[in-house]
Design a protein around this motif. Structure first.
Motif, short mmCIF file in Angstrom:
data_model
loop_
_atom_site.label_atom_id
_atom_site.label_comp_id
_atom_site.label_asym_id
_atom_site.label_seq_id
_atom_site.Cartn_x
_atom_site.Cartn_y
_atom_site.Cartn_z
N GLU A 1 -11.26 43.61 46.28
CA GLU A 1 -11.02 42.76 47.45
C GLU A 1 -10.48 41.38 47.05
N VAL A 2 -10.64 41.02 45.76
CA VAL A 2 -10.15 39.70 45.32
C VAL A 2 -8.81 39.89 44.59
N LYS A 3 -8.01 38.79 44.53
CA LYS A 3 -6.73 38.86 43.81
C LYS A 3 -6.58 37.61 42.95
N VAL A 4 -5.66 37.66 42.00
CA VAL A 4 -5.44 36.54 41.09
C VAL A 4 -5.09 35.29 41.91
N GLY A 5 -5.77 34.17 41.59
CA GLY A 5 -5.53 32.93 42.28
C GLY A 5 -6.61 32.59 43.30
N ASP A 6 -7.39 33.59 43.73
CA ASP A 6 -8.49 33.34 44.67
C ASP A 6 -9.53 32.41 44.06
N LEU B 1 -15.48 30.61 54.62
CA LEU B 1 -15.95 31.53 53.60
C LEU B 1 -15.67 32.97 54.05
N LYS B 2 -15.06 33.77 53.15
CA LYS B 2 -14.80 35.18 53.45
C LYS B 2 -15.72 36.04 52.57
N PRO B 3 -16.85 36.56 53.13
CA PRO B 3 -17.77 37.33 52.30
C PRO B 3 -17.18 38.68 51.88
N LEU B 4 -17.60 39.18 50.71
CA LEU B 4 -17.08 40.45 50.18
C LEU B 4 -18.01 41.60 50.55
N GLY B 5 -17.43 42.80 50.70
CA GLY B 5 -18.19 44.04 50.89
C GLY B 5 -19.09 43.98 52.10
#
Lengths: 93, 93, 93, 93, 93, 93, 93
Positions: free
Chosen positions: B57-62, C2-6
């Motif tokens: 869900e995350v990408k480079v730069g986040d 804030l964008k929570p994961l999962g």
């Protein structure tokens, strides 16, 4: 050569010198430090519940870093190796 | 660059200053405080039992926040990084 | 924001006053007491072994009760939040 | 002969001499050291959740290395054997 | 009303008097004793790995017995409730 | 006769004499020693997540070896039996 | 009657007299001894990950043996019962 089973990988340890100008060892963190190795043999991968094998992400010749206390030491034809599970490998350099 | 395996992510730590008017550190809670980091490399994702990989869900730069005691410190080409599992990441800022 | 994961959810804590006529705190039970919060952000949900995501049951704006010791405190743009897993949420009010 | 069940394997232990010039035993590592054995019988493999069996990776006659403290000793027709799970086998030589 | 999440159920506790002729409490067993409750709200059920939800076996109005130390107490609009997982419910009366 | 449930198996214990010329008991290993038994009843097998049952690998009349501390003793019609899970059985002789 | 949930079963305990000629209790084994009971109600069975229920192997009227410390005591309409999981039942007599 050693043929590792399942998700196991055989590596040669790479000794990393901890150079400090003064020669003093300064522990700057309580966090676990990983080690480096070179992959010399790769297993066929772990079997999923649907019966297929997961193709390992590492290949022979890769330099990797892995969790310091992982694996089992093996001496084979006079050389030292370490057998790890692929899940103990953190990253490929 | 470091290529993390599976559901792992490489981040650079972002130091967050704890400013208080008087300079006094006031622990107001026993709850765990997270830390901030910047994503510099993302693995291919974890493999599900049906054989597919979960797209991270995350990408480079986040810029992310993660559990304080998670991960393994790595020094690579003179810089410090932290290798986390994506499940240790709480949120993207 | 804030964008929570999962399966994570970001909430604002709601302080609940424990009013007693005499001001005396009377512990009438050894059982765990939950806390209230307002949902301000919801993750994309956890991934099942068949590769689909479970749609979260809570939505932004819901008032919820959750297990007292669950979650991680986060300070973001001067405000305090708590990041929970949806499984730590007991009910929507 | 002994017919092992499931993912079990029967091996004959191979004694490995630890030769040192002076006869002195020098423990150079705190890591676990594996042992060698020869496979004499192989089970039908473990059953996956989809009902199929995983074909064992080792076969009768293979020389293997395995975790030192794994397995159960069995005496059968006057000879000593060790019954291991295939997951305790690290590699085939 | 309280809307429980997942496999959770909201109940009102039913106090069961332990009547003994002499008023003496006689512990006749070291085994755990369950408690009674009335179901006032039922969640949508837990999600299976194939993505479907398991229809709860209890419904609003059922009188149930449950493990004594299970659940979390909740005070809502002046009344006390207990939030349980359906798996903590032993039987319907 | 006793009808074991699921992956359980009923066995009669076979006493194995530990003969030594001098009558001296010499513990030559710290490893667990297994015991022998004869299978007298076999359950219908464990249920997999896909709803099918795994056909047990042992059958009535088999002589087996099993982990020493496994199982539950049962006295039935004046005779002693042991109820094991099939996974506690190491091999068929 | 009591309607047990999921893989639970309601039984009436059957007291088994331990008769010894001299009246002396002789503990001849450190192994766990099971108890007997009569099945009076059976749940609908546990739910598998594919959404189907496993039909219980026991039925009302069966005499069973079960692990001694399993289950929860329930008093219902003046009688004592025990609620077990089917997995705590070892065999049907």
């Amino acid at each position: 050569m050693l043929k590792p089973l399942g998700d196991r990988v055989v590596i040669e340890l790479i000794e990393v010198e901890e150079k400090t100008a003064s020669g003093l060892v300064l522990p700057d963190s309580a966090k676990e430090k990983p080690q480096e190795g070179k992959v010399v043999a790769v297993g066929s991968g772990r079997v999923l519940d649907n019966g297929t094998r997961v193709e390992p992400e590492v290949k022979v010749g890769d330099t990797i870093i892995f969790s310091k206390y992982a694996g089992t030491e093996v001496k084979y034809e006079g050389k030292e190796y370490l057998i790890l599970r692929e899940s103990d490998i953190l990253a490929v350099l």
